[in-house]
Motif scaffolding. Sequence first.
Motif, PDB file in Angstrom:
ATOM      1  N   PHE A  28       3.009   1.792  11.232  1.00 55.52           N
ATOM      2  CA  PHE A  28       2.154   1.609  10.039  1.00 55.52           C
ATOM      3  C   PHE A  28       0.914   2.516  10.152  1.00 55.52           C
ATOM      4  O   PHE A  28       0.530   3.214   9.207  1.00 55.52           O
ATOM      5  CB  PHE A  28       1.740   0.132   9.951  1.00 55.52           C
ATOM      6  N   ASN A  29       0.301   2.521  11.326  1.00 54.58           N
ATOM      7  CA  ASN A  29      -0.870   3.376  11.527  1.00 54.58           C
ATOM      8  C   ASN A  29      -0.509   4.852  11.377  1.00 54.58           C
ATOM      9  O   ASN A  29      -1.265   5.640  10.808  1.00 54.58           O
ATOM     10  CB  ASN A  29      -1.484   3.115  12.907  1.00 54.58           C
ATOM     11  N   ILE A  30       0.664   5.217  11.896  1.00 56.50           N
ATOM     12  CA  ILE A  30       1.110   6.616  11.778  1.00 56.50           C
ATOM     13  C   ILE A  30       1.305   6.968  10.305  1.00 56.50           C
ATOM     14  O   ILE A  30       0.909   8.041   9.841  1.00 56.50           O
ATOM     15  CB  ILE A  30       2.407   6.835  12.591  1.00 56.50           C
ATOM     16  N   ARG A  31       1.881   6.030   9.580  1.00 58.23           N
ATOM     17  CA  ARG A  31       2.078   6.235   8.140  1.00 58.23           C
ATOM     18  C   ARG A  31       0.741   6.503   7.426  1.00 58.23           C
ATOM     19  O   ARG A  31       0.669   7.283   6.480  1.00 58.23           O
ATOM     20  CB  ARG A  31       2.728   4.969   7.558  1.00 58.23           C
ATOM     21  N   LEU A  32      -0.328   5.871   7.918  1.00 53.67           N
ATOM     22  CA  LEU A  32      -1.648   6.041   7.303  1.00 53.67           C
ATOM     23  C   LEU A  32      -2.406   7.241   7.879  1.00 53.67           C
ATOM     24  O   LEU A  32      -3.604   7.405   7.644  1.00 53.67           O
ATOM     25  CB  LEU A  32      -2.480   4.764   7.482  1.00 53.67           C
ATOM     26  N   GLY A  33      -1.695   8.056   8.646  1.00 51.47           N
ATOM     27  CA  GLY A  33      -2.332   9.277   9.164  1.00 51.47           C
ATOM     28  C   GLY A  33      -3.042   9.087  10.486  1.00 51.47           C
ATOM     29  O   GLY A  33      -3.815   9.946  10.920  1.00 51.47           O
ATOM     30  N   LYS A  34      -2.810   7.960  11.141  1.00 51.14           N
ATOM     31  CA  LYS A  34      -3.441   7.703  12.445  1.00 51.14           C
ATOM     32  C   LYS A  34      -2.321   7.426  13.455  1.00 51.14           C
ATOM     33  O   LYS A  34      -1.220   7.898  13.299  1.00 51.14           O
ATOM     34  CB  LYS A  34      -4.369   6.493  12.345  1.00 51.14           C
ATOM     35  N   GLY A  35      -2.643   6.655  14.486  1.00 49.41           N
ATOM     36  CA  GLY A  35      -1.599   6.118  15.361  1.00 49.41           C
ATOM     37  C   GLY A  35      -1.049   7.071  16.410  1.00 49.41           C
ATOM     38  O   GLY A  35      -0.243   6.657  17.239  1.00 49.41           O
ATOM     39  N   LEU A  36      -1.447   8.339  16.418  1.00 48.12           N
ATOM     40  CA  LEU A  36      -0.910   9.290  17.396  1.00 48.12           C
ATOM     41  C   LEU A  36      -1.781   9.338  18.652  1.00 48.12           C
ATOM     42  O   LEU A  36      -2.851   8.741  18.708  1.00 48.12           O
ATOM     43  CB  LEU A  36      -0.802  10.680  16.760  1.00 48.12           C
ATOM     44  N   GLN A  66      -7.271   2.383   9.190  1.00 48.77           N
ATOM     45  CA  GLN A  66      -5.870   2.052   9.450  1.00 48.77           C
ATOM     46  C   GLN A  66      -5.782   0.521   9.449  1.00 48.77           C
ATOM     47  O   GLN A  66      -6.738  -0.149   9.059  1.00 48.77           O
ATOM     48  CB  GLN A  66      -5.414   2.649  10.779  1.00 48.77           C
ATOM     49  N   VAL A  67      -4.650  -0.009   9.901  1.00 55.10           N
ATOM     50  CA  VAL A  67      -4.496  -1.458   9.843  1.00 55.10           C
ATOM     51  C   VAL A  67      -5.395  -2.137  10.871  1.00 55.10           C
ATOM     52  O   VAL A  67      -5.460  -1.717  12.018  1.00 55.10           O
ATOM     53  CB  VAL A  67      -3.025  -1.845  10.133  1.00 55.10           C
ATOM     54  N   GLU A  92      11.796   6.759   8.538  1.00 56.64           N
ATOM     55  CA  GLU A  92      11.348   7.935   7.782  1.00 56.64           C
ATOM     56  C   GLU A  92       9.944   8.373   8.216  1.00 56.64           C
ATOM     57  O   GLU A  92       9.667   9.560   8.364  1.00 56.64           O
ATOM     58  CB  GLU A  92      11.387   7.586   6.280  1.00 56.64           C
ATOM     59  N   VAL A  93       9.069   7.419   8.473  1.00 63.51           N
ATOM     60  CA  VAL A  93       7.703   7.736   8.927  1.00 63.51           C
ATOM     61  C   VAL A  93       7.744   8.372  10.308  1.00 63.51           C
ATOM     62  O   VAL A  93       7.086   9.378  10.582  1.00 63.51           O
ATOM     63  CB  VAL A  93       6.830   6.454   8.957  1.00 63.51           C
ATOM     64  N   VAL A  94       8.552   7.782  11.170  1.00 67.54           N
ATOM     65  CA  VAL A  94       8.639   8.272  12.542  1.00 67.54           C
ATOM     66  C   VAL A  94       9.199   9.694  12.586  1.00 67.54           C
ATOM     67  O   VAL A  94       8.714  10.543  13.353  1.00 67.54           O
ATOM     68  CB  VAL A  94       9.513   7.291  13.372  1.00 67.54           C
ATOM     69  N   LYS A  95      10.198   9.937  11.751  1.00 68.58           N
ATOM     70  CA  LYS A  95      10.861  11.253  11.760  1.00 68.58           C
ATOM     71  C   LYS A  95       9.898  12.397  11.510  1.00 68.58           C
ATOM     72  O   LYS A  95      10.076  13.502  12.035  1.00 68.58           O
ATOM     73  CB  LYS A  95      11.967  11.270  10.697  1.00 68.58           C
ATOM     74  N   ARG A  96       8.859  12.141  10.724  1.00 65.56           N
ATOM     75  CA  ARG A  96       7.882  13.197  10.425  1.00 65.56           C
ATOM     76  C   ARG A  96       7.190  13.705  11.692  1.00 65.56           C
ATOM     77  O   ARG A  96       6.584  14.754  11.700  1.00 65.56           O
ATOM     78  CB  ARG A  96       6.799  12.659   9.484  1.00 65.56           C
ATOM     79  N   VAL A 117       0.834  -1.204   0.000  1.00 64.92           N
ATOM     80  CA  VAL A 117       0.000   0.000   0.000  1.00 64.92           C
ATOM     81  C   VAL A 117       0.869   1.254   0.000  1.00 64.92           C
ATOM     82  O   VAL A 117       2.093   1.178   0.110  1.00 64.92           O
ATOM     83  CB  VAL A 117      -0.945   0.028   1.232  1.00 64.92           C
ATOM     84  N   ASN A 118       0.227   2.392  -0.146  1.00 64.85           N
ATOM     85  CA  ASN A 118       0.935   3.664  -0.003  1.00 64.85           C
ATOM     86  C   ASN A 118       0.291   4.476   1.119  1.00 64.85           C
ATOM     87  O   ASN A 118      -0.696   4.034   1.718  1.00 64.85           O
ATOM     88  CB  ASN A 118       0.969   4.414  -1.337  1.00 64.85           C
ATOM     89  N   ASP A 119       0.831   5.660   1.372  1.00 65.68           N
ATOM     90  CA  ASP A 119       0.358   6.453   2.523  1.00 65.68           C
ATOM     91  C   ASP A 119      -1.116   6.843   2.401  1.00 65.68           C
ATOM     92  O   ASP A 119      -1.776   7.139   3.394  1.00 65.68           O
ATOM     93  CB  ASP A 119       1.183   7.748   2.653  1.00 65.68           C
ATOM     94  N   ASP A 120      -1.617   6.865   1.178  1.00 62.86           N
ATOM     95  CA  ASP A 120      -2.994   7.329   0.962  1.00 62.86           C
ATOM     96  C   ASP A 120      -3.971   6.189   0.681  1.00 62.86           C
ATOM     97  O   ASP A 120      -5.132   6.437   0.349  1.00 62.86           O
ATOM     98  CB  ASP A 120      -3.022   8.307  -0.218  1.00 62.86           C
TER      99      ASP A 120
END
Lengths: 721, 152
Positions: free
Chosen positions: A613-621, A116-117, A715-719, A73-76
Motif C-alpha cells: 500500500f505504501n509503495i502504491r502511494l509512492g513510498k515504502g521502498l 502514506q498509510v 500490479e503495484v509490486v511489478k512496477r 483511495v487512488n495512487d495520488d
Amino acid sequence: MPTAKELQAMKSKHNVLATFSYDKPKVDKGYANQTLYVNIESNEIKSKPVTQDMKDKFIGGRGFDLWLLWHAVNDDTRWDSPENEICIATGPIGGTTQYPGTGKSLVTTISPTTEQVIDSNVGGYFGPLLKFSGWDALEIQGKATEEIIIVIDGEESTVTIETAPEEPVDTHILSEILTDMYAEDEDDRRNVSVVSAGRGAEHALIGCLNFSLWDVRRGGIRVKQAGRGGIGSVFRNKKLKALVVRQPGVSGDSNNPADLNVIQKTGVKMHREICTEDHRQERMRTTGTPHLIEVMNAYDLLPVHNFQYGKHDDTPKITSDVWFKLFTQGIPDGCWYGCSMACAKTVENFELRTGPYKGEIVRVDGPEYETAAGVGSNCGIFDPAAILELNFYCDTYGVDTISWGTTVAFLMECYERGIINKEHTGGLELKFGNREASLELLHQVARGEGFGLIAGQGIRRIKKIFADKFGADINFLNDIGMENKGLEYSQYVSKESLAQQGGYALTNKGPQHDEAWLIFMDMVNNQIPTFEDKAEALHYFPLWRTWFGLNGLCKLPWNDVTPADNPETDEPNKVPEHVDNYVKLFNGVTGMNITREEIILQSKRVYDFQRVFNIRLGKGLRKFDAQPYRAAGPVTKEEYESRAERYDGQLKELVGFDPEGKSTEEKLAALRVYKEDQYEKLMDSVYKRRGWTENAVPKIETLKEIGIDYPEIVEVVKRHL
Amino acid sequence: MKYVKCHPDKCGYKLVCMATCAKKVQKSDDPALANIVITKKDDGTIDMNVCNQCGQCIDVCPTGALYRNKPGVVRINKDICVGCYTCVGFCPTGSMRTHESRTVPFKCISCGNCVKACPNKALAHEEGEFEPSYFEKGEPGEPGETFPKEYF
C-alpha cells in the motif's frame, strides 16, 4: 459543563443531514459481518458486507481498515483529498470482557506527516461498542462543508449525520457534552463513547484522536489517544467534530463466541496472574507505564535533550515513585472492561496554570511513559506538574504527545545551537527545560498563530522550512531531526541497539515502539548477536505485534506481566504461555482452530499488504527506511565526548580504528562509517528474511506464499521489480 | 455482617451444603452451581471454600456491579455486571464462582441455607467485621486534595 437546558439548546441547533436505519445483526463468533460506510460530502450512508475472504485474509481491525482504505483511495490520494478515509475497527476478539486488553480500536488513514498509510491503536469503548452496534468497521469518506458529527445508535439501529455548530471543539469539554447529550440518563452514559480531536488538530499536522469512555468508578469521562501520524488533523480537515456511538447491554457473551467456557477460563487465569505477579514485576496497576522512566534512565536509554543523551541527574524528579503518589490509587483503571492490568493511570484534581482553562480543576489521563519522556526528559523538563499540564493540553487540543515531545526537543536543540533564535520563535526562549516556552508554543498551535504554526507541522516539514527560509544546514537537521518516514520517534534511545534501529525505521508506519522493542534482547542481554538473529527478531516480533492490531487487542498484557515460570521456558522473550492464551482466545471466539504459527501468517498478510500500500502511494521502498544518524550514533562532539569511553571502545573493538591521538571529529567520522554500514547490512538481512527484494518490495512469490497475490496488489509490486 | 464460617474438621463430605445451595439459591440440580465448594484433598483432608464477605472484590470491579447491601453482604448487580471476571481472579480466597452456563460470576449471599442443612454442623453463620473497601470509604478526594502542592 453546560446545564441540561443549555445542552438541549445546543442540540436543538443540530440539523440532521442524513439518517440511515439498519437491521442490526447479532454478532456471530466475533464478527458483525458488515461494515459501515459514511460519506460526509454526499451524505450517503450504507452497509457493506464482510466477505469470508476478508475474514480469512485480513482478520479484522487494522486488516479491515487497510482493505477498506485501499479500495477508497487512488495512487495520488493525499491526506486532505476528499477520498481519503478515516477507518476505525476493532477485531474479532475486540469487545471480549473476560481477558485484559481486549478493547482496542485500530484507526487508519493517509497521514499528513508521512503521506502514506498510518495506523494507530487506542483504548476507550468506541471500537467494541461500534461492533456491538452491528459494525465491524467504520469508514468515513469525503469532506463536510460545515461542522458535523456522526451518531451511531445501536439500540435504535440508526446512523445520522448531524450538523453541530455550537459545541466546543476541545476534547475534555466536547466528549462530556456529547456523552450527556446522547445518553438516555445518567446510568446510560457508560454505553456511550465519543471520538474527538481538538482545536490544535485544526492547525497542526500532528493531530490525534481521543476515544472516550465513561468511567463509572470516577464518575467522569476518560480519554485515550490514537496519537500517531496526524489522524486528528485529517479528522478536523474533514470538519468532523465528533463521532458518537451508543450501545447498551455489553455482556460477557456480546461477541457470541464459539466457546465461552475457554474464554472465561483463560481470562480468570490471566486475572489471577496479574493479581499475584504485577506487584512483583512491572507494577502496572499502580504506576502504569511510567515505571519505565527509571529503567530507561538506568540503561542510558531515556531520551534527554533531543535524544542526545540517555540519562539525566534530574530523572529522579519524574520516576515512578513520584507518579505513584500523584496517580489516584485503588481504582480499576482499565480502558475497556476486564483489563485488570489497569495501567490507564490518572491524576485527579489537577489545577491548570496556563492557557484558556487556567484555574480549572481537571482530570489528566496519564502521563504514559511516552508522554513523560517525550514532553519531559527529552525536552529537559523534569517537572511533574509541567508534564501533566502539557499532557492535558495536548489531549484536549488533539495533539499527539509523542510527536509534540520529539518536535519540541528538536526545536530546543535548534534554538540552543543558534539555528533558530527569538526572531524566528516570536520571542520564545526555546531552551531545554523551559516548560513555559513549551506550553506557550502548544497554546499557539491551538490558537493557530505565531511559531506554533511551524511547530505543529512535524519535524520533516520543519526541517525544510528551516533550510529553505532560515538558511539552516539540511544535512545537520536530517542528522538530529528524529523522524523517519515523516513520523517523529517515540521515546527510546536506539544508538546502542542495531536491532532497535531496525525496529524503529524498518517499519511500515514509521518509528513507533509498537512494531518491535528489541533493545533488551539485543543490547542488554546480547541474545541476537548476528545479522541473521536480528533479522529473525525483526521478522517475528513486528508480525507478532501486528496481530494485536488485527484483533482489537492491547500488547501490554502480553509481556508487561509474565507467568512466574516464564524465565524457565524455551523462549521467554515470546512469553509462550501468553501466546497460547491468545491462540485460545482467537479459537474460542471465532471457532477456528489456528496454531501459534498461523498467528504469524495472519499478520504477514496484513503487514506485507501495508508495505505494498505504501509503495502504491509512492513510498515504502528502501530509501524511505533510512534513519536519522542520531538514532544510530553520536552526531555532535558533545554526544561523543559524553560517552567517550564507550565510543572509543567501539572504535577499537568493532571498527579496528585506534582512537589514540585522534580528534573527536576523526573519531566521529570513523564511527559513523561503521554504524551506517551496519545499518545497511541489517536492511539487507531483514528484507531477505521478510521475503522482500533489496529495495524492500515484497516479492511476488512471497505474496503468493501468504495468499495475497491479488492482481491489484501484484500490479503495484511489478512496477518495482 | 453475617458470613458463613467453615469448620472442615467437622465436615463429613456429604456435600449436602452444595446441593442445598444449588437448589435453593441457584434453582438448579447441578452442584457445580453452588456458591460453596467442598473438595477432598489428596491427603484426605477437606477443603471448604465460601465467600467471607471481605469485600475486596468491590474495588476491582470496573462497573460498580459489586456492592455491600445493608446487612453487609457483598452482592452482584447482574444488570450492570459485564462478566469481566476480574473479581474471580482477584478474590483472595478464590470464592467468586463461575460456570460455563453463566456469563456473570456468582457468590455466597450469606442466606444460611447451607448452615441449616449441614448434618455435621460444619458450617456456622457468624458475625464478622471487615475494613471497608476503597469505594466503601467514598469517592476520590476533593479538588486540590490529591495533587500535592509541592509539585508546582
